[in-house]
Motif scaffolding. Structure first.
Motif, PDB file in Angstrom:
ATOM      1  N   ALA A  49       0.842  -1.205   0.138  1.00  0.00           N
ATOM      2  CA  ALA A  49       0.069   0.124   0.141  1.00  0.00           C
ATOM      3  C   ALA A  49       0.969   1.203   0.108  1.00  0.00           C
ATOM      4  N   GLY A  50       0.414   2.024  -0.726  1.00  0.00           N
ATOM      5  CA  GLY A  50       1.278   3.420  -0.829  1.00  0.00           C
ATOM      6  C   GLY A  50       0.474   4.471  -1.274  1.00  0.00           C
ATOM      7  N   PHE A  51       0.841   5.806  -0.639  1.00  0.00           N
ATOM      8  CA  PHE A  51       0.103   7.102  -1.158  1.00  0.00           C
ATOM      9  C   PHE A  51       0.915   8.335  -1.222  1.00  0.00           C
ATOM     10  N   VAL A  52       0.638   8.949  -2.287  1.00  0.00           N
ATOM     11  CA  VAL A  52       1.475  10.220  -2.515  1.00  0.00           C
ATOM     12  C   VAL A  52       0.453  11.365  -2.017  1.00  0.00           C
ATOM     13  N   LEU A  53       0.845  11.943  -1.001  1.00  0.00           N
ATOM     14  CA  LEU A  53      -0.095  12.919  -0.394  1.00  0.00           C
ATOM     15  C   LEU A  53       0.546  14.215  -0.988  1.00  0.00           C
ATOM     16  N   SER A  54      -0.534  15.259  -1.215  1.00  0.00           N
ATOM     17  CA  SER A  54       0.319  16.715  -1.405  1.00  0.00           C
ATOM     18  C   SER A  54      -0.714  17.859  -0.861  1.00  0.00           C
ATOM     19  N   ARG A  55      -0.245  19.066  -0.507  1.00  0.00           N
ATOM     20  CA  ARG A  55      -1.069  20.020   0.061  1.00  0.00           C
ATOM     21  C   ARG A  55      -1.893  20.714  -1.150  1.00  0.00           C
ATOM     22  N   THR A  56      -1.375  20.514  -2.307  1.00  0.00           N
ATOM     23  CA  THR A  56      -2.056  21.248  -3.384  1.00  0.00           C
ATOM     24  C   THR A  56      -2.402  20.026  -4.461  1.00  0.00           C
ATOM     25  N   PRO A  57      -3.339  20.080  -5.369  1.00  0.00           N
ATOM     26  CA  PRO A  57      -3.793  19.179  -6.376  1.00  0.00           C
ATOM     27  C   PRO A  57      -2.712  19.054  -7.624  1.00  0.00           C
ATOM     28  N   ALA A  58      -2.033  20.102  -7.702  1.00  0.00           N
ATOM     29  CA  ALA A  58      -1.126  20.114  -9.071  1.00  0.00           C
ATOM     30  C   ALA A  58       0.323  20.319  -8.634  1.00  0.00           C
ATOM     31  N   PRO A  59       1.309  19.450  -8.096  1.00  0.00           N
ATOM     32  CA  PRO A  59       2.564  19.666  -7.822  1.00  0.00           C
ATOM     33  C   PRO A  59       3.385  20.224  -9.341  1.00  0.00           C
ATOM     34  N   SER A  60       4.450  20.541  -9.123  1.00  0.00           N
ATOM     35  CA  SER A  60       5.361  21.042 -10.357  1.00  0.00           C
ATOM     36  C   SER A  60       6.001  19.649 -10.793  1.00  0.00           C
ATOM     37  N   ALA A  61       6.471  19.887 -12.258  1.00  0.00           N
ATOM     38  CA  ALA A  61       7.083  18.772 -12.643  1.00  0.00           C
ATOM     39  C   ALA A  61       8.238  18.151 -12.084  1.00  0.00           C
ATOM     40  N   GLU A  62       8.918  19.066 -11.303  1.00  0.00           N
ATOM     41  CA  GLU A  62      10.171  18.969 -10.513  1.00  0.00           C
ATOM     42  C   GLU A  62       9.647  18.029  -9.193  1.00  0.00           C
ATOM     43  N   GLN A  63       8.624  18.451  -8.745  1.00  0.00           N
ATOM     44  CA  GLN A  63       8.230  17.758  -7.542  1.00  0.00           C
ATOM     45  C   GLN A  63       7.693  16.270  -7.771  1.00  0.00           C
ATOM     46  N   TRP A  64       7.133  15.985  -8.876  1.00  0.00           N
ATOM     47  CA  TRP A  64       6.533  14.825  -9.431  1.00  0.00           C
ATOM     48  C   TRP A  64       8.198  13.925  -9.544  1.00  0.00           C
ATOM     49  N   THR A  65       9.036  14.643 -10.116  1.00  0.00           N
ATOM     50  CA  THR A  65      10.387  13.785 -10.342  1.00  0.00           C
ATOM     51  C   THR A  65      10.802  13.396  -9.026  1.00  0.00           C
ATOM     52  N   THR A  66      10.695  14.269  -8.074  1.00  0.00           N
ATOM     53  CA  THR A  66      11.206  14.095  -6.600  1.00  0.00           C
ATOM     54  C   THR A  66      10.514  12.906  -5.905  1.00  0.00           C
ATOM     55  N   VAL A  67       9.096  12.936  -6.246  1.00  0.00           N
ATOM     56  CA  VAL A  67       8.269  12.121  -5.766  1.00  0.00           C
ATOM     57  C   VAL A  67       8.660  10.541  -6.310  1.00  0.00           C
ATOM     58  N   ARG A  68       8.834  10.458  -7.438  1.00  0.00           N
ATOM     59  CA  ARG A  68       9.113   9.147  -8.092  1.00  0.00           C
ATOM     60  C   ARG A  68      10.365   8.857  -7.711  1.00  0.00           C
ATOM     61  N   THR A  69      11.311   9.425  -7.285  1.00  0.00           N
ATOM     62  CA  THR A  69      12.757   9.155  -6.832  1.00  0.00           C
ATOM     63  C   THR A  69      12.520   8.666  -5.486  1.00  0.00           C
ATOM     64  N   ALA A  70      11.661   9.187  -4.639  1.00  0.00           N
ATOM     65  CA  ALA A  70      11.343   8.852  -3.237  1.00  0.00           C
ATOM     66  C   ALA A  70      10.672   7.361  -3.406  1.00  0.00           C
ATOM     67  N   ILE A  71       9.665   7.033  -4.323  1.00  0.00           N
ATOM     68  CA  ILE A  71       9.193   5.860  -4.447  1.00  0.00           C
ATOM     69  C   ILE A  71      10.248   4.815  -4.584  1.00  0.00           C
ATOM     70  N   ALA A  72      11.309   4.938  -5.518  1.00  0.00           N
ATOM     71  CA  ALA A  72      12.213   4.080  -5.949  1.00  0.00           C
ATOM     72  C   ALA A  72      13.078   3.709  -4.576  1.00  0.00           C
ATOM     73  N   ALA A  73      13.278   4.798  -3.866  1.00  0.00           N
ATOM     74  CA  ALA A  73      14.189   4.833  -2.881  1.00  0.00           C
ATOM     75  C   ALA A  73      13.599   3.859  -1.758  1.00  0.00           C
ATOM     76  N   ALA A  74      12.005   4.072  -1.562  1.00  0.00           N
ATOM     77  CA  ALA A  74      11.342   3.323  -0.765  1.00  0.00           C
ATOM     78  C   ALA A  74      11.231   1.718  -1.188  1.00  0.00           C
TER      79      ALA A  74
END
Length: 193
Positions: A143-168
């Motif tokens: 189970a996993g969830f990507v949570l955000s304070r806003t509905p539309a993060p930047s492209a840079e934030q999405w890249t960082t999120v995908r990197t964090a998912i891989a690191a997990a």
């Protein structure tokens, strides 16, 4: 939403549940690593779900899935999840979260059924320095969830999120985007975004 779109979405989500359950090597041999320290006061408030590994309990949600966290007088965290269903109605469930790792405060036991002593099932494995987004997984990485304070993060934030998912130790293709007002409108694997 017309019935063909609902059927297609249900088919995609159901297929993802089967894929998650059958995925070989989904769980890494290493335990899930929480962030060094979660500042609970900063974590409280409303988060929007941007992507998730589909779970049976959230299949009713079509869009605008949110989690609201607030502090109870006893120090536990009140959890209120809500979303818009496939038929356009609202869905809401309330629960409680207890910190299970006082050293980091980043591992919690979240319960919606009032279990007397629930086990850790919520680990914050990555968080934005400004608490703008967070990645949460369970210890089994099913189970996993990507949570955000806003509905539309930047492209840079999405890249960082995908990197964090891989690191997990999780495949970002298992996460499906969650449609939200002002954000993503389609349900697609996060690895294709």
């Amino acid at each position: 939403m017309n019935s063909k779109r609902i059927q297609r979405a249900a088919s995609v989500l159901g297929g993802m549940l089967v894929a998650v359950a059958a995925a070989p090597g989904l769980a890494s041999a290493e335990p899930v690593t929480p962030i060094p320290r979660l500042e609970l006061e900063r974590y409280l408030g409303t988060w929007q779900q941007l992507a998730a590994i589909p779970q049976p309990f959230n299949l009713v949600c079509a869009r605008d899935t949110r989690a609201n966290y607030s502090l109870n007088p006893n120090g536990d965290i009140a959890v209120r999840n809500s979303c818009t269903t496939w038929t356009g109605g609202g869905n809401e469930i309330a629960g409680v979260a207890k910190v299970t790792d006082p050293a980091t405060q980043a591992q919690l036991a979240v319960s919606f059924r009032g279990e007397a002593d629930p086990r850790t099932n919520y680990v914050v494995t990555a968080i934005d320095p400004d608490y703008e987004w967070a990645l949460v997984v369970n210890p089994e990485r099913t189970a996993g969830f990507v949570l955000s304070r806003t509905p539309a993060p930047s492209a840079e934030q999405w890249t960082t999120v995908r990197t964090a998912i891989a690191a997990a130790g999780v495949d970002s293709c298992l996460f499906l985007t969650s449609p939200s007002t002002g954000g993503a409108e389609e349900i697609v694997p996060l690895c294709t975004r």
